[in-house]
Design a protein around this motif. Structure first.
Motif, PDB file in Angstrom:
ATOM      1  N   GLU A  86       1.024   7.661   3.921  1.00  0.00           N
ATOM      2  CA  GLU A  86       1.045   6.546   4.599  1.00  0.00           C
ATOM      3  C   GLU A  86       2.141   6.714   5.932  1.00  0.00           C
ATOM      4  O   GLU A  86       1.598   6.383   7.012  1.00  0.00           O
ATOM      5  CB  GLU A  86       1.652   5.212   4.091  1.00  0.00           C
ATOM      6  CG  GLU A  86       0.077   4.544   3.107  1.00  0.00           C
ATOM      7  CD  GLU A  86      -0.693   3.904   3.895  1.00  0.00           C
ATOM      8  OE1 GLU A  86      -0.347   2.921   4.654  1.00  0.00           O
ATOM      9  OE2 GLU A  86      -1.642   4.533   3.993  1.00  0.00           O
ATOM     10  N   LEU A 124      -3.409   0.671  -3.890  1.00  0.00           N
ATOM     11  CA  LEU A 124      -4.278   0.288  -2.704  1.00  0.00           C
ATOM     12  C   LEU A 124      -4.670  -1.442  -2.885  1.00  0.00           C
ATOM     13  O   LEU A 124      -5.478  -1.434  -3.839  1.00  0.00           O
ATOM     14  CB  LEU A 124      -5.580   1.039  -2.867  1.00  0.00           C
ATOM     15  CG  LEU A 124      -5.377   2.758  -2.803  1.00  0.00           C
ATOM     16  CD1 LEU A 124      -6.690   3.448  -3.201  1.00  0.00           C
ATOM     17  CD2 LEU A 124      -4.549   3.188  -1.622  1.00  0.00           C
ATOM     18  N   LYS A 139       0.782  -1.235  -0.069  1.00  0.00           N
ATOM     19  CA  LYS A 139      -0.052   0.051   0.060  1.00  0.00           C
ATOM     20  C   LYS A 139       0.833   1.378  -0.032  1.00  0.00           C
ATOM     21  O   LYS A 139       1.958   1.394   0.865  1.00  0.00           O
ATOM     22  CB  LYS A 139      -1.003   0.140   1.263  1.00  0.00           C
ATOM     23  CG  LYS A 139      -1.813   1.050   1.214  1.00  0.00           C
ATOM     24  CD  LYS A 139      -2.831   0.996   2.482  1.00  0.00           C
ATOM     25  CE  LYS A 139      -3.873   2.308   2.370  1.00  0.00           C
ATOM     26  NZ  LYS A 139      -4.767   2.345   3.461  1.00  0.00           N
ATOM     27  N   THR A 188      -6.555  -4.853  -7.031  1.00  0.00           N
ATOM     28  CA  THR A 188      -5.519  -3.846  -6.435  1.00  0.00           C
ATOM     29  C   THR A 188      -6.018  -2.634  -7.352  1.00  0.00           C
ATOM     30  O   THR A 188      -5.891  -2.723  -8.669  1.00  0.00           O
ATOM     31  CB  THR A 188      -4.090  -4.301  -6.731  1.00  0.00           C
ATOM     32  OG1 THR A 188      -4.086  -5.261  -5.670  1.00  0.00           O
ATOM     33  CG2 THR A 188      -3.020  -3.319  -6.466  1.00  0.00           C
TER      34      THR A 188
END
Length: 395
Positions: A368, A45, A17, A54
């Motif tokens: 992230e 993702l 991710k 995905t």
């Protein structure tokens, strides 16, 4: 040949991710060149909507590149990817000949397409993956005149193109400005078939060929020394072609590492200044941290290339080299990465002879990592081409 609006494709589905914001800007201090800049959000993702899907997506101000991957749809180690891309200015062409940007022979192109890709992992369970790719794509490009395009310059016909790509990649490089560790050996072939080949320019003095064949390979190594935290990367890329034209040529120049999957950078040169039908490009980069925190570092880069030019875009000398240096900043836990750099194109042709200067700016924000830093109690709290048109107000 390959900014974001042109190509943002990868040799395999990424299982990690990622959510990144990337900014890049390359400004020449000598001469006048097309503005080269990008700004985009990149997301990868896994388990999107369902566990076997995905989503890879790149969103620029006026451009979208996306692919939905169906994991193991064609077998345990074989995935299918269905892509769609398109937007403004993605197929624009800038004529640069012997170091001069010729606006009267440049024009705007908008376009988009759809693709289907098959990804296969040949060595499951091995530490370094060996992936194969087969991709078919349909692309439509629509051309229009700029206000500076010469009255007597005839635009090419709008183009419908069928592209086919296949290749192998052993290892790989993460889509980051400064990956800490990476290793890649890869080889590729691409066929471009135009449904409406045509002549254009001044009295038809140049052409878009019906079929072009491209062959290229890359070897890459990046590593960070565990104790000293010095980092380096070296790469060797080579390519050849059959029946290449201005639209299918390998275009070298600039220092925008996220402009394509295979950036052909030459420090100090304009972005995509050199158009080649064959080339070999060798480059290296070394980074030395400053202070005990090692958040700041000095960065040095050198690149050299030997080329055979596309007919009509020749210039004296077949070797081009560039060097540069700058300062980088990494925030704690690498949520932010920033580079400000100066570059010198040793062999670039300019009005005052050989040699050209430029400055560059690169920024990466990892959403992230930033999210974990702010909201994870286990972590420390400190842990396009459309953009080019926006930047033209500063010209």
């Amino acid at each position: 040949m390959l900014l974001l609006g042109a190509q943002c494709v990868h040799g395999q589905l990424d299982p990690t991710k990622r959510e990144l914001i990337q900014l890049g800007y390359n400004y020449p201090l000598h001469g006048h060149a097309p503005l080269s800049a990008y700004a985009f959000y990149y997301g990868n993702l896994p388990n999107f909507y369902k566990s076997n899907l995905t989503l890879r997506i790149a969103i620029a101000p006026v451009y979208l590149d996306s692919e939905v991957g169906l994991v193991s749809l064609l077998g345990e180690n074989t995935d299918l990817g269905l892509g769609i891309n398109g937007g403004g200015f993605a197929d624009s062409y800038a004529e640069i000949r012997q170091g001069k940007y010729l606006r009267e022979e440049s024009f705007t192109g908008h376009g988009g397409g759809v693709s289907a890709s098959v990804y296969h992992l040949f060595n499951p369970g091995q530490r370094i993956p060996l992936n194969g790719l087969v991709r078919a794509e349909f692309h439509q490009a629509l051309f229009s005149r700029d206000k500076e395009t010469a009255t007597g310059f005839e635009l090419p016909d709008d183009q419908s193109t069928l592209n086919f790509r296949t290749g192998f990649r052993f290892g790989g490089r993460e889509p980051l400005i400064f990956p800490e560790v990476a290793m890649e050996l890869s080889a590729w072939y691409e066929n471009m078939f135009r449904l409406r080949p045509s002549v254009y320019g001044f009295a038809g003095d140049r052409e878009i060929k019906q079929t072009s064949h491209l062959f290229w390979a890359r070897a890459l190594l990046a590593y960070t020394l565990p104790k000293l935290k010095h980092s380096f990367n070296v790469s060797l890329t080579g390519g050849a072609s059959l029946d290449a034209d201005r639209f299918s040529a390998y275009r070298l120049g600039g220092i925008l590492p996220m402009a394509s999957e295979f950036p052909l950078t030459l420090p100090g040169y304009y972005y995509q200044e050199i158009s080649a039908e064959k080339f070999v490009l060798f480059g290296g980069q070394y980074s030395v941290p400053l202070g005990t925190s090692r958040s700041w570092a000095l960065n040095f880069v050198a690149t050299t290339a030997g080329v055979e030019y596309v007919p009509g875009l020749e210039q004296p000398g077949r070797w081009h080299s560039g060097v540069g240096g700058g300062i980088t900043y990494r925030s704690p836990k690498d949520a932010w990465q920033l580079l400000v750099a100066y570059a010198y194109g040793i062999d670039a042709i300019r009005d005052n002879g050989r040699g050209a200067h430029s400055i560059g700016f690169l920024l990466q924000f990892d959403l992230e990592r930033a999210h974990r830093n702010l909201f994870d109690p286990a972590e420390q709290p400190l842990r396009s081409r459309g953009l080019e048109r926006i930047f033209r107000i500063f010209e």
